[in-house]
Write a protein that holds these residues in place. Sequence first.
Motif, mmCIF file in Angstrom:
data_model
loop_
_atom_site.group_PDB
_atom_site.id
_atom_site.type_symbol
_atom_site.label_atom_id
_atom_site.label_comp_id
_atom_site.label_asym_id
_atom_site.label_seq_id
_atom_site.Cartn_x
_atom_site.Cartn_y
_atom_site.Cartn_z
ATOM 1 N N LYS A 137 -4.303 -0.128 -17.095
ATOM 2 C CA LYS A 137 -3.605 -1.326 -17.558
ATOM 3 C C LYS A 137 -4.345 -2.612 -17.169
ATOM 4 O O LYS A 137 -4.301 -3.589 -17.899
ATOM 5 N N TYR A 138 -5.015 -2.604 -16.010
ATOM 6 C CA TYR A 138 -5.658 -3.820 -15.512
ATOM 7 C C TYR A 138 -7.103 -3.492 -15.128
ATOM 8 O O TYR A 138 -7.357 -2.673 -14.243
ATOM 9 N N LEU A 139 -8.054 -4.143 -15.788
ATOM 10 C CA LEU A 139 -9.477 -3.965 -15.498
ATOM 11 C C LEU A 139 -10.067 -5.336 -15.199
ATOM 12 O O LEU A 139 -10.108 -6.209 -16.066
ATOM 13 N N THR A 140 -10.529 -5.534 -13.959
ATOM 14 C CA THR A 140 -11.032 -6.838 -13.519
ATOM 15 C C THR A 140 -12.436 -6.664 -12.950
ATOM 16 O O THR A 140 -12.615 -6.066 -11.886
ATOM 17 N N LEU A 141 -13.428 -7.201 -13.670
ATOM 18 C CA LEU A 141 -14.833 -7.089 -13.265
ATOM 19 C C LEU A 141 -15.510 -8.456 -13.214
ATOM 20 O O LEU A 141 -16.738 -8.541 -13.180
#
Length: 606
Positions: A137-141
Motif C-alpha cells: 500500500k505504501y512505497l517510499t523511496l
Amino acid sequence: MELLLAVLAFICLLPCSLADFQGEALFAVKQSLHASDNQLRDWNPNMVNPCTWSNVMCDPSNNVISVTLSSMGLSGSLSPKVGTLKTLSTLSLQGNAITGKIPKELGNLSSLTSLDLENNHLTGEIPSSLGNLKNLKYLTLSYNNLSGTIPDSLASLDNLISLQLSSNQLTGPIPQKLFLISQYNFSGNQLSCGRDLRHPCVAEANSGGSSNKTKVGVIVGVVVGLIGIILVGCVLFFICKSRITRYRREIYVDVAGEVDRTIAFGQLKRFAYRELQIATDNFCEKNVLGQGGFGKVYKGVLGDNTKVAVKRLTDYESPGGDAAFQREVEMISVAVHRNLLRLIGFCTTPTERLLVYPFMQNLSVAYRLRELKPGESIVDWPTRKRIALGTARGLEYLHEHCNPKIIHRDVKAANVLLDEDFEAVVGDFGLAKLVDVRKTNVTTQVRGTMGHIAPEYLSTGKSSERTDVFGYGIMLLELVTGQRAIDFSRLEEEDDVLLLDHVKKLQREKRLDAIVDKNLNKTYDIQEVEMMIQVALLCTQASPEERPAMSEVVRMLEGEGLAARWEEWQTVEVTRRQEHERMHRRFDWGDDSIHNQDAIELSGGR
C-alpha cells in the motif's frame, strides 16, 4: 516406534526452527547494516527468538511482521536475506545512511504492505520484482540516488495508495497508471509524463492525476488556467487586503486575564522556505523533535538566534490551495491563550505547508513521564496537578471561547508541551478541523491515537467537544500513572491492555497506591490522587452526553462540584455492573447443550 518419535520430535522443533530461521535472517540484516555495539544490542544470534528483540514485532504465532529501524545512523547495505521474512508486513529503514542497491529479494515479501527506504544513499535501479508485492500500500523511496526507469511492474500494484519517488536520479517515462494512485510524488527527477522522452515531467503528490494529454488540450488548459488565476488572484488580493486591514484594526483577545490583550493577527509572520531550510539544517533528521500523524517537527534556529519548532505537514490536503491554507492559519492565529501553543508564522510553497511555533524547552508531558535521559529529573506531583489544570483551561478556551470553536481530536500527553516553567501548553490544536457552530457540531474525519479515541468517535467517525474530554481523561491517567494509554506488556500479567480498564479495576479494588507512578516514590497526596482519578473516570464515560464539559472539569479540579458528580456516577456504575452480572449469570445458567456446543467448537481444529 522410532519413526513415531522422529515425527514427534520434528513437530516439536517447528517453532524453534521458525525462530532460528527468522533470527538468522534479521541478524544478517544487522551485520550488513554495520550496526555498532550500542545499536541493536539485543539482536543476539544466541537468542534465537527475534520476537523479543527491540524494533521487531511479531504476531501471536511468533511470525515477524514488522521491522522498524528508522533514523538510527545505520550504514552498510541491506542484506538480501531480508527477503526470506515472508510474513513481514512493515519494513521501515528511513533516515539512515544505507548504501548499495535495493535487493531484488524484497519482491519475495508477499505480505508486505509498507516499505519505507526514504532518505538513504541507495543506488542502482528500482527492482522490477517489487511489482510482485500485491499487498503493498505504501512505497517510499524518496531522497536516495536511485537511477534508471520506473518499472512498469509497479503499475500492477492495485492496492498501492502512496508512491513517493521524489529527489532521485530517475529517468524515462512515468507509467500512466501510476497517476491514478491517491498520493504520488515524482518531483526532483528527469522523468517524462508520457512516452515522449523529450518533455520532462515534475509530478507531485496529489489525489490522482490525468493521462493522455494532447497538445491542443494542454494549450487550451494553460490559457484558460492563466485567465482564471489572474481573475481569482485579483479577487483574493482585494479580499485579503481588506480582511488583513480589518484584523489588524479589530481583532484582540481577552479571556479573564489569561492572555495578552495586545496580540493581533498582524504579528503573524510569513516565512520564506529557504529561511526555514537554513534554520533546520535542511530539515536534518538529527533535528527531529517528534513525529505524528500530521508530519515531523524539527528544532530550528532563526537568523536572530530565536529557537523555534517547525512542523512540516506531510498529509495536509487543501482543496483551495494556498489561499485556503492561509485562511485556516488566520483562524488558528486568533486562538491565543497562555495554555495554547502560540503560532509564530507559516510558510507555503506549491509542495510544502509549514507552521512555525516557539521552541518548548521542556518538550512534552509524554517525554517527561516516560522518555527521560539519565540525570533528568522527573515531574513531581505539584507540577502534574498544575499541568492537569493548565491543559483543562486551554481546552476550555478552544471549546467555549473560540468562534468557530476548535475541536482538538488528539488530546494526549505527547501533544501537551511544557515551557521553561513547566507550564502546560496544548499543541497541535491548530491542525484539527475548525467547526463552525452555525452549521454543525460534528466532524467526520477520524483523527487521533489509539487508546485516546472516544468510543463513539471510533465507531461513527463523528467528533465533538466531548471526544476531547475523553482524550483529556486518558491524559489525566497518564499523568497519575506515568504509563501509556495502551501497554501490551500487561498481557504477560494477564491484566488489561487499556490503561483506562486497568485503572478502573484497581480503583474498584481500592488499590490507589498501585495506580500511582512509581517514580514519584510516594511523594504525593493520596486524596489529591483520588480526586484526579475521579475526574478522569468522569471524563471517560462511555456515553458522551454524560461526560462533563471542560469548563466543569476546570471547576472540579479547582475543588468545586466534584463530590456530587462523583456520587451520581458511582450510583450509575453500580447499577450498570449489577445489570452486567445478571446478564452474565443468565448466560451461565442457560441450556447445557449450549456449553457442550461451545466446548466442541473450542476443541476443534485451529
